[in-house]
Write a protein that holds these residues in place. Structure first.
Motif, mmCIF file in Angstrom:
data_model
loop_
_atom_site.group_PDB
_atom_site.id
_atom_site.type_symbol
_atom_site.label_atom_id
_atom_site.label_comp_id
_atom_site.label_asym_id
_atom_site.label_seq_id
_atom_site.Cartn_x
_atom_site.Cartn_y
_atom_site.Cartn_z
ATOM 1 N N THR A 196 48.819 40.006 43.771
ATOM 2 C CA THR A 196 49.305 39.425 42.522
ATOM 3 C C THR A 196 48.254 38.500 41.921
ATOM 4 O O THR A 196 48.001 38.509 40.711
ATOM 5 C CB THR A 196 50.611 38.636 42.767
ATOM 6 O OG1 THR A 196 51.601 39.526 43.284
ATOM 7 C CG2 THR A 196 51.120 38.024 41.468
ATOM 8 N N LEU A 197 47.615 37.718 42.771
ATOM 9 C CA LEU A 197 46.579 36.803 42.297
ATOM 10 C C LEU A 197 45.399 37.544 41.670
ATOM 11 O O LEU A 197 44.794 37.068 40.713
ATOM 12 C CB LEU A 197 46.067 35.940 43.462
ATOM 13 C CG LEU A 197 47.015 34.867 43.995
ATOM 14 C CD1 LEU A 197 46.470 34.291 45.293
ATOM 15 C CD2 LEU A 197 47.212 33.768 42.964
ATOM 16 N N LEU A 198 45.107 38.719 42.220
ATOM 17 C CA LEU A 198 43.942 39.473 41.748
ATOM 18 C C LEU A 198 44.220 40.311 40.506
ATOM 19 O O LEU A 198 43.291 40.826 39.892
ATOM 20 C CB LEU A 198 43.423 40.388 42.865
ATOM 21 C CG LEU A 198 42.777 39.694 44.059
ATOM 22 C CD1 LEU A 198 42.377 40.705 45.117
ATOM 23 C CD2 LEU A 198 41.565 38.873 43.636
ATOM 24 N N GLU A 199 45.487 40.440 40.136
ATOM 25 C CA GLU A 199 45.822 41.227 38.952
ATOM 26 C C GLU A 199 45.162 40.619 37.721
ATOM 27 O O GLU A 199 45.340 39.442 37.417
ATOM 28 C CB GLU A 199 47.341 41.291 38.760
ATOM 29 C CG GLU A 199 48.049 42.209 39.742
ATOM 30 C CD GLU A 199 49.547 42.273 39.493
ATOM 31 O OE1 GLU A 199 49.988 41.732 38.454
ATOM 32 O OE2 GLU A 199 50.265 42.840 40.326
ATOM 33 N N GLY A 200 44.406 41.415 37.024
ATOM 34 C CA GLY A 200 43.756 40.942 35.811
ATOM 35 C C GLY A 200 42.463 40.204 36.037
ATOM 36 O O GLY A 200 41.808 39.793 35.079
ATOM 37 N N VAL A 201 42.068 40.025 37.308
ATOM 38 C CA VAL A 201 40.820 39.328 37.599
ATOM 39 C C VAL A 201 39.672 40.341 37.622
ATOM 40 O O VAL A 201 39.761 41.351 38.316
ATOM 41 C CB VAL A 201 40.905 38.603 38.964
ATOM 42 C CG1 VAL A 201 39.573 37.935 39.289
ATOM 43 C CG2 VAL A 201 42.025 37.574 38.944
ATOM 44 N N PRO A 202 38.596 40.097 36.887
ATOM 45 C CA PRO A 202 37.439 40.998 36.974
ATOM 46 C C PRO A 202 36.927 41.049 38.411
ATOM 47 O O PRO A 202 36.649 40.015 39.011
ATOM 48 C CB PRO A 202 36.411 40.331 36.051
ATOM 49 C CG PRO A 202 37.213 39.478 35.127
ATOM 50 C CD PRO A 202 38.386 39.000 35.941
ATOM 51 N N ILE A 203 36.855 42.243 38.967
ATOM 52 C CA ILE A 203 36.499 42.359 40.378
ATOM 53 C C ILE A 203 35.753 43.668 40.624
ATOM 54 O O ILE A 203 35.990 44.677 39.939
ATOM 55 C CB ILE A 203 37.771 42.269 41.267
ATOM 56 C CG1 ILE A 203 37.403 42.002 42.725
ATOM 57 C CG2 ILE A 203 38.639 43.496 41.113
ATOM 58 C CD1 ILE A 203 38.579 41.532 43.562
ATOM 59 N N LEU A 204 34.845 43.639 41.564
ATOM 60 C CA LEU A 204 34.076 44.815 41.933
ATOM 61 C C LEU A 204 34.767 45.598 43.041
ATOM 62 O O LEU A 204 35.623 45.053 43.752
ATOM 63 C CB LEU A 204 32.677 44.396 42.406
ATOM 64 C CG LEU A 204 31.781 43.724 41.367
ATOM 65 C CD1 LEU A 204 30.646 42.978 42.059
ATOM 66 C CD2 LEU A 204 31.235 44.738 40.377
ATOM 67 N N LYS A 205 34.378 46.840 43.221
ATOM 68 C CA LYS A 205 34.851 47.675 44.313
ATOM 69 C C LYS A 205 33.758 47.791 45.371
ATOM 70 O O LYS A 205 32.563 47.632 45.076
ATOM 71 C CB LYS A 205 35.226 49.076 43.805
ATOM 72 C CG LYS A 205 36.274 49.080 42.711
ATOM 73 C CD LYS A 205 37.591 48.486 43.182
ATOM 74 C CE LYS A 205 38.649 48.597 42.086
ATOM 75 N NZ LYS A 205 39.926 47.940 42.501
ATOM 76 N N ASP A 206 34.164 48.074 46.607
ATOM 77 C CA ASP A 206 33.174 48.175 47.685
ATOM 78 C C ASP A 206 32.130 49.258 47.402
ATOM 79 O O ASP A 206 30.951 49.109 47.725
ATOM 80 C CB ASP A 206 33.855 48.398 49.034
ATOM 81 C CG ASP A 206 34.936 49.468 49.007
ATOM 82 O OD1 ASP A 206 34.908 50.323 48.091
ATOM 83 O OD2 ASP A 206 35.803 49.449 49.898
ATOM 84 N N LYS A 207 32.542 50.344 46.746
ATOM 85 C CA LYS A 207 31.599 51.425 46.446
ATOM 86 C C LYS A 207 30.515 50.977 45.470
ATOM 87 O O LYS A 207 29.391 51.496 45.496
ATOM 88 C CB LYS A 207 32.336 52.646 45.897
ATOM 89 C CG LYS A 207 31.442 53.882 45.730
ATOM 90 C CD LYS A 207 32.222 55.088 45.246
ATOM 91 C CE LYS A 207 31.315 56.315 45.152
ATOM 92 N NZ LYS A 207 30.210 56.139 44.176
ATOM 93 N N ASP A 208 30.838 50.011 44.604
ATOM 94 C CA ASP A 208 29.827 49.504 43.670
ATOM 95 C C ASP A 208 28.628 48.940 44.426
ATOM 96 O O ASP A 208 27.474 49.090 44.003
ATOM 97 C CB ASP A 208 30.420 48.405 42.780
ATOM 98 C CG ASP A 208 31.566 48.903 41.913
ATOM 99 O OD1 ASP A 208 31.538 50.080 41.520
ATOM 100 O OD2 ASP A 208 32.486 48.106 41.641
ATOM 101 N N ILE A 209 28.894 48.291 45.553
ATOM 102 C CA ILE A 209 27.824 47.680 46.343
ATOM 103 C C ILE A 209 27.112 48.748 47.175
ATOM 104 O O ILE A 209 25.882 48.756 47.281
ATOM 105 C CB ILE A 209 28.378 46.569 47.251
ATOM 106 C CG1 ILE A 209 29.378 45.683 46.485
ATOM 107 C CG2 ILE A 209 27.242 45.750 47.841
ATOM 108 C CD1 ILE A 209 28.855 45.132 45.177
#
Length: 263
Positions: free
Chosen positions: A212-225
């Protein structure tokens, strides 16, 4: 990437997140992958998944990077069974959601042991392996934006930012040492913003429902790294990527408030 096919890669912290995704892409690219972490069952599941998807084998080995003797055993096994390690992905890391001013000394030590000292030991052993064989090598240090802009992170993360600043400095020092020793080894520091991984979820579960806290938060995915590791390995021999800072592209992210920063 083809230039590294058949070579040996060692991924620390490979039981989930960035480490697991990187192990998959390296194996898919034709490398012999040693995946290490404390949770052997997770590594075995990863190995089975890679075998099923790509029909290639990886080598899961239990290793607590806080224990130097366990790291040394992995490198010894790699030398005896596979000839040595050519590419190292220093991915193992830990964060603690507690303030320094109220924190436990054991948490301080754990963060430094895993995020800094283990990385130094693994890097040393990779260099010695490559030097012994007069081969070429590559070290990737999975760093963090916290190792460059700690003032942007206003939530408590103990000495995590301090450990990542140490990684930034250590990468630079290692590069100078490698150049002075005239070794054919590249070293790249990859510094992501927030990545949605199991480590983040566990570290911040005390704040409430993390999803819930992460909803709407700009965040990367592990595959991006993991993709950046593959990109680094795809560069020509005369080119070295020293530092990559990667953040979420906020223009395509929802505009909800960020729970972890006042920026």
């Amino acid at each position: 990437m083809d230039q590294w096919a058949g070579k040996v890669a060692l991924v620390t912290g490979a039981s989930s997140g960035i480490g697991a995704e990187t192990a998959k892409l390296l194996a898919k690219g034709g490398m012999k992958v040693i995946a290490v972490a404390r949770r052997l069952e997770n590594l075995k599941e990863l190995a089975a998944s890679i075998k099923s998807e790509f029909n290639v084998q990886i080598y899961p080995i239990k290793c607590d990077v806080q224990q130097e003797e366990e790291i040394l055993k992995v490198f010894k096994w790699a030398e005896e069974e596979l000839g040595g390690v050519d590419v190292l992905i220093n991915n193992a890391g830990v964060v603690v959601n507690k303030p320094i001013i109220e924190g436990a000394t054991e948490d301080f030590r754990k963060i430094i042991d895993v995020n800094v000292i283990a990385m130094a030991i693994c890097s040393r052993e990779l260099v010695q392996s490559v030097k012994k064989r007069n081969a070429r090598g590559y070290i990737f240090n999975i760093n963090s934006i916290a190792g460059h802009y700690a003032d942007l992170i206003t939530m408590p993360i103990s000495v995590y930012a301090a450990s990542k600043y140490a990684v930034t400095g250590m990468t630079a020092s290692l590069r100078n040492e490698i150049i002075n020793a005239k070794l054919d080894i590249k070293i790249t520091s990859i510094s992501p913003g927030m990545v949605q991984t199991e480590m983040i979820e566990k570290a911040f579960e005390s704040l409430g429902d993390v999803q819930t806290l992460l909803e709407g938060v700009p965040i990367l995915k592990d595959k991006d790294i993991a993709d950046l590791v593959i990109y680094g390995l795809s560069t020509p021999r005369n080119a070295q990527i020293c530092e990559v800072i990667i953040t979420p592209h906020e223009a395509i992210a929802p505009k909800n408030p960020r729970p972890f920063s006042n920026q």
